[in-house]
Design an enzyme around this catalytic site. Structure first.
Site, PDB file in Angstrom:
ATOM      1  CG  ASP A  12      -6.336   3.371  -6.066  1.00 16.31           C
ATOM      2  OD1 ASP A  12      -6.545   4.299  -5.908  1.00 16.31           O
ATOM      3  OD2 ASP A  12      -5.815   1.829  -5.404  1.00 16.31           O
ATOM      4  CE  LYS A 110      -8.722   1.976  -3.116  1.00 15.00           C
ATOM      5  NZ  LYS A 110      -7.189   1.992  -2.802  1.00 15.00           N
ATOM      6  CB  CYS A 155      -7.418  -1.042  -6.152  1.00 13.44           C
ATOM      7  SG  CYS A 155      -6.416  -0.319  -4.425  1.00 13.44           S
TER       8      CYS A 155
HETATM    9  C1  VGL Z   1      -3.445  -1.417  -4.508  1.00 14.25           C
HETATM   10  C2  VGL Z   1      -2.332  -3.081  -3.446  1.00 14.25           C
HETATM   11  C3  VGL Z   1      -2.208  -1.791  -2.040  1.00 14.25           C
HETATM   12  C4  VGL Z   1      -4.131  -1.030  -5.779  1.00 14.25           C
HETATM   13  C5  VGL Z   1      -3.093  -1.011  -3.376  1.00 14.25           C
HETATM   14  O1  VGL Z   1      -4.445   0.049  -6.182  1.00 14.25           O
HETATM   15  O2  VGL Z   1      -4.460  -1.912  -6.460  1.00 14.25           O
HETATM   16  N1  VGL Z   1      -2.842  -2.581  -4.611  1.00 14.25           N
HETATM   17  N2  VGL Z   1      -2.088  -1.120  -2.653  1.00 14.25           N
END
Ligand code: VGL
Ligand code: ZN
Length: 201
Positions: A12, A110, A155
């Site tokens: 991410d 995702k 994540c």
């Molecule tokens: C994430 C909160 C919501 C992350 C993704 O990548 O850690 N955290 N969506």
């Protein structure tokens, strides 16, 4: 150079998790040069991309009267509510412009089902619905997963836990992660990694 059976999982590294983004992780952009450098030492790299439809149920805005960073009960368990972020095809969902890993072999998206969030790259937040990444890595013959990216305590944490539970040797490169740090989540992550034998370096 890492072995042919090792894979770097870069999690991410997206605009919305960097300063100026909609769910900015403090210092999130600092991981970009580190992950670029790390990737040079891996023969194999997989990227993940948080990828939500508008109106996703992990967004506080989908629950009238609810504020971001509070928690609600979903059918699959507790869920933290977030600001709207990483909406499919938005600039915020794009990888950071300086992420430079053209060799990456797979991008796992995702969180694309409106009703369920997915922190882990392996399973959605019900801890049962697979993304397919576990099967992909096994079929490719990988035995070790090295994790880095955003956010350390969400994540990255859940991806590393699931990698370990699926039987992969699992390591997290702390220097190439940054945290959200909500309600003790960083401490809980360290505790979990220690208990599960997830290497933190
Ligand atoms: C994430 C909160 C919501 C992350 C993704 O990548 O850690 N955290 N969506
Ligand atoms: Zn998300």
């Amino acid at each position: 150079m890492h072995a042919d059976t090792d894979v770097l999982l870069a999690i991410d590294v997206q605009n919305d998790f960097c300063p100026g983004g909609r769910l900015a992780v403090p210092g999130g952009d600092e991981v970009v040069p580190l992950i670029n450098r790390l990737a040079h030492n891996f023969r194999h790299v997989v990227l993940t991309q948080d990828w939500h439809p508008a109106g996703h149920l992990s967004f506080a805005s989908s629950h009238p009267g609810k504020e971001p960073f509070t928690r609600i009960e979903m059918p699959y368990g507790p869920q933290t509510l977030w600001p709207d972020h990483c909406i499919q095809s938005s600039e915020g969902a794009a990888f950071h412009a300086r992420l430079d890993i053209p060799r990456a072999e797979l991008i796992v998206r995702k969180g694309f089902r409106r009703e369920i969030d997915s922190y882990s790259a392996f399973f959605e937040n019900d801890h049962r619905t697979p993304t397919g990444l576990g099967g992909y890595l096994r079929e490719r013959g990988f035995t070790k997963v090295v994790c880095a990216g955003l956010a350390f305590d969400y994540c990255v944490r859940y991806s590393a836990e699931d990698a370990k539970a699926l039987g992969f040797e699992t390591e997290v490169i702390a220097a190439a992660c940054r945290s959200i740090d909500l309600g003790g989540s960083v401490g809980a992550t360290h505790k979990s990694f220690a208990e599960r034998g997830i290497a933190l370096s």
